[in-house]
Design an enzyme around this catalytic site. Structure first.
Site, PDB file in Angstrom:
ATOM      1  N   GLU A 169      41.617  53.278  47.717  1.00  0.00           N
ATOM      2  CA  GLU A 169      41.039  52.477  48.805  1.00  0.00           C
ATOM      3  C   GLU A 169      41.734  52.669  50.151  1.00  0.00           C
ATOM      4  OE1 GLU A 169      40.990  48.535  47.150  1.00  0.00           O
ATOM      5  OE2 GLU A 169      39.620  49.083  45.555  1.00  0.00           O
ATOM      6  N   GLU A 276      34.015  52.875  38.746  1.00  0.00           N
ATOM      7  CA  GLU A 276      34.309  51.479  38.363  1.00  0.00           C
ATOM      8  C   GLU A 276      33.023  50.641  38.318  1.00  0.00           C
ATOM      9  OE1 GLU A 276      37.481  49.703  40.597  1.00  0.00           O
ATOM     10  OE2 GLU A 276      38.679  51.530  40.652  1.00  0.00           O
TER      11      GLU A 276
HETATM   12  C1  XIL Z   1      41.335  45.174  38.937  1.00  0.00           C
HETATM   13  C2  XIL Z   1      41.519  45.088  37.421  1.00  0.00           C
HETATM   14  O1  XIL Z   1      40.249  45.190  36.782  1.00  0.00           O
HETATM   15  C3  XIL Z   1      42.180  43.772  37.048  1.00  0.00           C
HETATM   16  O2  XIL Z   1      42.437  43.744  35.640  1.00  0.00           O
HETATM   17  C4  XIL Z   1      43.486  43.639  37.817  1.00  0.00           C
HETATM   18  O3  XIL Z   1      44.061  42.400  37.492  1.00  0.00           O
HETATM   19  C5  XIL Z   1      43.205  43.730  39.326  1.00  0.00           C
HETATM   20  O4  XIL Z   1      42.564  44.978  39.641  1.00  0.00           O
HETATM   21  N1  XIL Z   1      39.190  48.127  42.635  1.00  0.00           N
HETATM   22  C6  XIL Z   1      40.154  48.812  41.961  1.00  0.00           C
HETATM   23  C7  XIL Z   1      40.748  48.270  40.718  1.00  0.00           C
HETATM   24  O5  XIL Z   1      40.444  49.980  42.281  1.00  0.00           O
HETATM   25  O6  XIL Z   1      42.111  48.617  40.565  1.00  0.00           O
HETATM   26  C8  XIL Z   1      40.595  46.759  40.604  1.00  0.00           C
HETATM   27  O7  XIL Z   1      40.870  46.466  39.232  1.00  0.00           O
HETATM   28  C9  XIL Z   1      39.169  46.349  40.957  1.00  0.00           C
HETATM   29  C10 XIL Z   1      38.828  46.750  42.362  1.00  0.00           C
END
Ligand code: XIL
Length: 368
Positions: A169, A276
């Site tokens: 990000e 994701e």
């Molecule tokens: C989230 C995870 O799913 C959670 O378990 C953790 O507590 C916080 O982070 N974008 C991302 C991920 O790149 O790393 C994030 O994941 C969600 C948003």
């Protein structure tokens, strides 16, 4: 920033304050609110990893391990992304020591189940660890510690990780600037990025190095800035092997935006990780849409995402990853600020039964 209890964070603030989630325990959950969605639609449940000619992945956190979870996570998917235990917030202790038990558990799970490991993530703007705060202002010492951290972590999983999300990000939501952080303050807006990719390449020459971003499907300005940035880094010879586009969406996303964003992401010619995917039934604002209609919209977006991925040139189909296994494992259900524990953003319900979203993906993979 941690959300005050009961504060309804917007999706955007949720995505930009994932740190608030790291403090969350696995919230209590209710049984699936969509029994009809736990569709044993018909016949034996196929394995997505058998149907997909590319890696089909999910995100796991080892807290979720257990019979119902393992049975699905180990058989349905050919690739695993570590959702927490390969992040700095887990690994780097306040005194500077490194903790690898969780990452080792994830890597062992992958090895046992013949799954690729997509390691997530070496550097994130959200992290602000005390051991680096102490080095602020001393660029040489900071740079050395930065390189040592990446070497230690990426080096440990060399030969186990198919790829790393190196910098997660990097672009602000305004679509105009790079995010600032302890990393950019001490190593430069572009310097921290270049240093991280060079250090990761040195630590694990065989791992593919990805840069991962969210909001590309809903924010064309951010998408353009992201792609222009990656292209500029490539032109400077920075080792980047792929692009991750997260696709955390909700049912209100208009049709066609995922497709357009994926097509743009592929324009650089690199492998693309739809990295994701989840589709929330909640909204940032009020919505009068009844749940059955939200579920229909959700399925349309699941279909669109996979069809858009399948339409990519084969050499650019890195992986299609869902961000979690069962609805109750989703980060959209486990955060302490979540009030509506009936969100159902994933493929399997709280009891690990395949939902309509699962069958939708299976249909797409079978050309239906
Ligand atoms: C989230 C995870 O799913 C959670 O378990 C953790 O507590 C916080 O982070 N974008 C991302 C991920 O790149 O790393 C994030 O994941 C969600 C948003």
């Amino acid at each position: 920033m941690t959300a005050a209890r009961g504060t309804r964070l917007s999706r955007r603030s949720v995505l930009t304050s994932a740190l608030a989630l790291t403090a969350c325990g696995r919230g209590a959950t209710r049984a699936s609110a969509d029994p009809a969605q736990a569709a044993a639609r018909r016949g034996p449940v196929p394995l997505l990893r058998d149907l997909a000619p590319f890696q089909i992945g999910t995100e796991i956190v080892s807290d979720d391990f257990g019979p119902g979870f393992d049975a699905v996570a180990s058989t349905q998917f050919s690739q695993i992304t570590s959702g927490y235990e390969l992040k700095m917030e887990y690994i780097l202790q306040p005194d500077g020591r490194l903790r690898f038990e969780g990452g080792d558990r994830i890597a062992a799970f992958c090895a046992a189940n013949h799954q690729a490991l997509h390691a997530h993530t070496l550097i994130w703007y959200i992290d602000n660890p005390p051991s680096f705060q102490k080095l602020e202002g001393d660029r040489k010492a900071f740079d050395a510690a930065y390189g040592r951290y990446i070497q230690a972590v990426a080096g440990r999983y060399a030969g186990q990780a198919r790829a790393w999300d190196v910098v997660n990000e990097p672009i602000n939501d305004d679509g105009e600037t790079l995010r600032e952080s302890i990393w950019t303050r001490n190593l430069g807006l572009e310097g921290h990025f270049i240093r991280a990719h060079e250090a990761a390449r040195e630590a694990d020459p065989h791992a593919l190095l990805f840069v991962n971003e969210y909001g590309l499907e809903s924010n064309p300005k951010k998408r353009a800035k992201f792609l222009n940035f990656v292209e500029a880094m490539l032109k400077r010879g920075v080792p980047i092997d792929g692009i991750g586009t997260q696709n955390h969406v909700n049912f209100e996303l208009p049709p066609g935006q995922i497709t357009a964003a994926l097509r743009d992401a592929a324009s650089l010619g690199l492998p693309v990780h739809l990295s994701e995917f989840d589709c929330s039934l909640q909204t940032d604002g009020p919505s009068l849409m009844a749940r059955p209609d939200r579920l229909k919209a959700q399925n349309r977006l699941y279909r669109e995402a996979l069809e858009a991925f399948v339409a990519l040139p084969e050499k650019q189909q890195y992986a299609f990853t869902i961000w979690g296994v069962r609805d109750k494992d989703s980060w959209l259900r486990t955060a302490t600020w979540v009030k509506d524990h009936t969100d159902a953003p994933l493929l399997f319900d709280d009891d690990a039964r395949p939902k309509e979203t699962f069958w939708t993906l299976a249909d797409v993979l079978r050309g239906r």
